[in-house]
Write an enzyme that holds these catalytic residues in place. Structure first.
Site, PDB file in Angstrom:
ATOM      1  N   HIS B   9      -0.836  12.257 114.389  1.00 23.09           N
ATOM      2  CA  HIS B   9       0.100  11.210 114.804  1.00 23.09           C
ATOM      3  C   HIS B   9       1.100  10.906 113.691  1.00 23.09           C
ATOM      4  CE1 HIS B   9      -2.821  10.574 117.916  1.00 23.09           C
ATOM      5  NE2 HIS B   9      -2.076   9.641 118.460  1.00 23.09           N
ATOM      6  N   SER B  10       0.686  11.239 112.478  1.00 23.17           N
ATOM      7  CA  SER B  10       1.499  10.874 111.319  1.00 23.17           C
ATOM      8  C   SER B  10       2.045  12.121 110.644  1.00 23.17           C
ATOM      9  CB  SER B  10       0.630  10.084 110.334  1.00 23.17           C
ATOM     10  OG  SER B  10       1.114  10.228 109.020  1.00 23.17           O
TER      11      SER B  10
END
Lengths: 214, 129
Positions: B9-10
């Site tokens: 997600h990052s």
């Protein structure tokens, strides 16, 4: 009958509805998830409005495919692959068609449900968007079979979706980030079920409005 | 050599993990995918698909994901891949950091796709304490 232009107007209404409920949907998600559902979905539908709806493809299948791909690439959270896959599955049903009728909608929603079940590995009763989409599809299929007028049929579908949202308050989440909360997820309504009900209510309002405007 | 795609997600987690893997495994076919195009936390299945295409090798590609929607985005990416390429791509359910490092080392030794995934899965079972 809906052609590409009227389907694009309807999708534009959905984008506007999602945008107006953005903070509310994120707030619901904040209670049991990562708090980004409304903002992510609004990003996705804003991109759909900008990229796909300005000059809609006359082929309804291609139009919905572009909607699905845009959601997949811009939403960011789980709603991206879930709603994206739903639109891709509906697109397959409409491939090569330039018009659709209300009678086609139960079959389209059934394809969407299949896509969401596969992507989310979820079933009804797990506090997900399926808890509003499946009852809505069933209500709509019944209403169409009973020969109801489009606005009455969609009213029943939207009501079934909203009842499904209320039901999600009573059950615990077993899918997604909310499943980490276990029993603590009970009492909160599911943001995904809520956005699905919002989309169905927007479809009902659009069809009721376009009938009234004739 | 088997390629690796790291999906988080990052952006920082994906790229930071890629640095760790390269430190252990040297130069292997490896792409880090994280965050959305406009810089938010999130995953983008079309970016995952593009990453698989970028490091495509007939030996295959292993995908490692952090959690939640990164798994759904990885599965969606397989569906979007053209032709029969998806048959040569495997998803790995191992813990992201441990799995990626083990997979990277195994890939650098020229092991098969199944062996690379098995190494990652085994790494996930080793107790930290």
């Amino acid at each position: 009958m809906l052609d590409s232009q009227s389907l694009a107007t309807l999708l534009g209404d959905i984008a506007a509805a999602v945008r107006s409920q953005r903070d509310y949907l994120s707030e619901l998600d904040n209670a049991i998830g990562d708090g980004d559902h409304g903002h992510n979905l609004a990003k996705g539908f804003d991109a759909v409005a900008e990229k796909v709806l300005v000059n809609p493809d006359p082929d309804l299948g291609k139009l919905l495919q572009q909607v699905g791909m845009t959601l997949i690439s811009t939403v960011g959270g789980a709603a991206g692959p879930l709603y994206g896959t739903a639109f891709l599955r509906m697109a397959t049903q409409l491939a090569g068609k330039q018009e659709m009728a209300l009678a086609d909608l139960p079959q389209l929603l059934d394809a969407a449900i299949g896509g969401i079940k596969q992507r989310g590995k979820a079933e009804r009763g797990e506090k997900t968007m399926l808890d509003s989409l499946i009852p809505a599809q069933e209500a709509l299929a019944q209403a169409v079979a009973d020969g109801k007028e489009p606005d009455a049929a969609l009213e029943l579908a939207a009501q079934a979706a909203e009842a499904g949202v209320a039901y999600t308050r009573s059950i615990r989440a077993t899918k997604g980030r909310a499943s980490y909360l276990g029993e603590r997820s009970v009492g909160h309504q599911d943001p995904g079920a809520t956005s699905t009900a919002l989309i169905l209510r927007t479809i009902q309002r659009h069809i009721a409005g376009s009938i009234a405007g004739r | 050599m088997v390629g690796l795609v790291l999906v988080s997600h990052s952006r920082e987690i994906a790229h930071g993990l890629a640095d760790l893997v390269r430190q252990m495994a040297g130069e292997i076919p490896l792409v880090a995918v994280g965050g959305t195009a406009d810089g938010r936390l999130g995953t983008d299945a079309t970016a995952v698909m593009a990453a698989i295409e970028q490091i495509w090798t007939p030996e295959g590609v292993l995908l490692l994901m952090d959690l939640g929607s990164s798994v759904m985005s990885a599965e969606t990416a397989l569906e979007l891949l053209p032709g029969d390429r998806a048959a040569q791509v495997l998803l790995c359910g191992a813990p992201f950091v441990e799995g990626a490092i083990a997979a990277g080392v195994e890939a650098s030794l020229g092991k098969s796709l199944a062996e690379v995934r098995a190494a990652a899965d085994t790494a996930g079972t080793i107790a930290k304490l």
